[in-house]
Design a protein around this motif. Structure first.
Motif, PDB file in Angstrom:
ATOM      1  N   GLU A  96    -134.646 -46.918 102.200  1.00 25.95           N
ATOM      2  CA  GLU A  96    -135.365 -45.656 102.003  1.00 25.95           C
ATOM      3  C   GLU A  96    -136.235 -45.322 103.215  1.00 25.95           C
ATOM      4  O   GLU A  96    -136.308 -44.170 103.644  1.00 25.95           O
ATOM      5  N   GLU A  97    -136.865 -46.367 103.767  1.00 26.12           N
ATOM      6  CA  GLU A  97    -137.679 -46.143 104.970  1.00 26.12           C
ATOM      7  C   GLU A  97    -136.805 -45.687 106.142  1.00 26.12           C
ATOM      8  O   GLU A  97    -137.230 -44.872 106.966  1.00 26.12           O
ATOM      9  N   ARG A  98    -135.598 -46.238 106.205  1.00 28.13           N
ATOM     10  CA  ARG A  98    -134.701 -45.833 107.299  1.00 28.13           C
ATOM     11  C   ARG A  98    -134.272 -44.373 107.142  1.00 28.13           C
ATOM     12  O   ARG A  98    -134.179 -43.631 108.124  1.00 28.13           O
ATOM     13  N   HIS A  99    -134.000 -43.984 105.912  1.00 22.65           N
ATOM     14  CA  HIS A  99    -133.619 -42.587 105.687  1.00 22.65           C
ATOM     15  C   HIS A  99    -134.767 -41.659 106.082  1.00 22.65           C
ATOM     16  O   HIS A  99    -134.556 -40.624 106.713  1.00 22.65           O
ATOM     17  N   ARG A 100    -135.982 -42.064 105.740  1.00 20.32           N
ATOM     18  CA  ARG A 100    -137.143 -41.258 106.117  1.00 20.32           C
ATOM     19  C   ARG A 100    -137.313 -41.237 107.643  1.00 20.32           C
ATOM     20  O   ARG A 100    -137.606 -40.205 108.236  1.00 20.32           O
ATOM     21  N   VAL A 132    -128.361 -49.670 110.141  1.00 20.71           N
ATOM     22  CA  VAL A 132    -128.733 -50.937 110.798  1.00 20.71           C
ATOM     23  C   VAL A 132    -130.180 -51.309 110.434  1.00 20.71           C
ATOM     24  O   VAL A 132    -131.097 -50.501 110.636  1.00 20.71           O
ATOM     25  N   PRO A 133    -130.374 -52.506 109.872  1.00 21.50           N
ATOM     26  CA  PRO A 133    -131.703 -52.922 109.404  1.00 21.50           C
ATOM     27  C   PRO A 133    -132.622 -53.320 110.558  1.00 21.50           C
ATOM     28  O   PRO A 133    -132.737 -54.494 110.913  1.00 21.50           O
ATOM     29  N   ARG A 134    -133.283 -52.329 111.131  1.00 20.71           N
ATOM     30  CA  ARG A 134    -134.133 -52.551 112.319  1.00 20.71           C
ATOM     31  C   ARG A 134    -135.179 -53.652 112.090  1.00 20.71           C
ATOM     32  O   ARG A 134    -135.509 -54.392 113.003  1.00 20.71           O
ATOM     33  N   GLN A 160    -142.544 -56.818 111.566  1.00 18.85           N
ATOM     34  CA  GLN A 160    -141.554 -56.247 110.648  1.00 18.85           C
ATOM     35  C   GLN A 160    -142.099 -55.105 109.804  1.00 18.85           C
ATOM     36  O   GLN A 160    -141.374 -54.150 109.517  1.00 18.85           O
ATOM     37  N   ARG A 161    -143.384 -55.202 109.462  1.00 22.30           N
ATOM     38  CA  ARG A 161    -143.899 -54.115 108.617  1.00 22.30           C
ATOM     39  C   ARG A 161    -143.948 -52.781 109.357  1.00 22.30           C
ATOM     40  O   ARG A 161    -143.989 -51.712 108.749  1.00 22.30           O
ATOM     41  N   TRP A 162    -143.959 -52.833 110.705  1.00 19.76           N
ATOM     42  CA  TRP A 162    -144.022 -51.590 111.493  1.00 19.76           C
ATOM     43  C   TRP A 162    -142.625 -51.149 111.966  1.00 19.76           C
ATOM     44  O   TRP A 162    -142.497 -50.227 112.763  1.00 19.76           O
TER      45      TRP A 162
END
Ligand code: SAH
Length: 211
Positions: free
Chosen positions: A6-10, A33-35, A44-46
């Motif tokens: 969801e964060e990637r879509h945003r 791709v899971p950055r 990772q949180r950023w």
């Protein structure tokens, strides 16, 4: 593995599509791709924030928008062979690997290359070949390339990288002194002529010389 989809879509909607990136395959790759798995634990949180992040060894992973912009400029096609200079975390490598047939990637810091290889392997990304070395020379044994993309900035574009472009090939590279770098798109015509255009001002880490 997809708890952060969801964060990637945003990220794609707010940072990338909103700034004019239109290539649907590039946008899909940035969504998939899971950055966060490519950056050090403390970062990772950023991972989906709108900026570069430190990756150790005085290096950084580029801002997501810049990764998307460079990838779109390279106009990746499924049959393309790509050369990347500056593997770093392997994130840009993974994005390109989804869009072309094979990615050859050179990194000067051995430990970064080793870590990137482990990540790519763990994600099942097999169409990549990594090597430790100085990207100034390119990878003559595997040339020519349809795409050459550099994530580190030389003062002047290394002639080897232009030479190793196939007819119709695209070289995406930041170049210039650290306070005045420009992102360049250079293209080799079918007759071997090379054109160059400045895309935008940028700030990348320098392309190091092997000591
Ligand atoms: N594309 C990377 C970002 C890497 S930052 C990612 O997605 O994570 C630039 C990288 O270029 C750094 O890892 C740095 O060590 C590497 N580098 C610097 N000079 C180099 C050179 N001469 N040859 C190959 N890699 C180099």
């Amino acid at each position: 593995m997809d708890e952060r989809a969801e964060e990637r879509h945003r990220m794609v909607a707010e940072q990338i599509a909103s700034r004019g990136i239109e290539n649907a395959a590039v946008l899909d790759a940035m969504r998939e791709v899971p950055r966060h798995l490519f950056v050090p634990g403390a970062e990772q949180r950023w991972a989906y924030d709108d900026g570069p992040l430190p990756i150790g060894h005085n290096q950084t992973i580029s801002q997501p928008y810049i990764v998307a912009l460079m990838t779109e400029l390279a106009r990746p096609a499924p049959t393309d062979r790509a050369l990347e200079i500056g593997t770093g975390t392997g994130y840009q490598t993974a994005i390109l690997a989804r869009l072309v047939s094979h990615v050859y990637s050179i990194e000067i810091v051995e430990e970064l290359s080793r870590q990137a290889a482990a990540r790519l392997e763990a994600l099942g990304i097999r169409n990549v070949t990594l090597r430790v070395g100085d990207g100034h020379a390119g990878w003559p044994e595997e040339a020519p390339f349809d795409i050459v993309l550099s994530a580190a900035a030389p003062e002047h574009v290394p002639p080897s990288l232009v030479e190793q472009l196939a007819p119709g090939g695209r070289l995406v590279i930041p170049a210039g002194p650290s306070h005045a770098q420009e992102l360049l798109l250079m293209e080799k015509g079918e007759n071997g002529g090379v054109s160059s255009r400045v895309v935008t001002a940028v700030r990348f880490v320098p392309l190091l010389h092997r000591r």
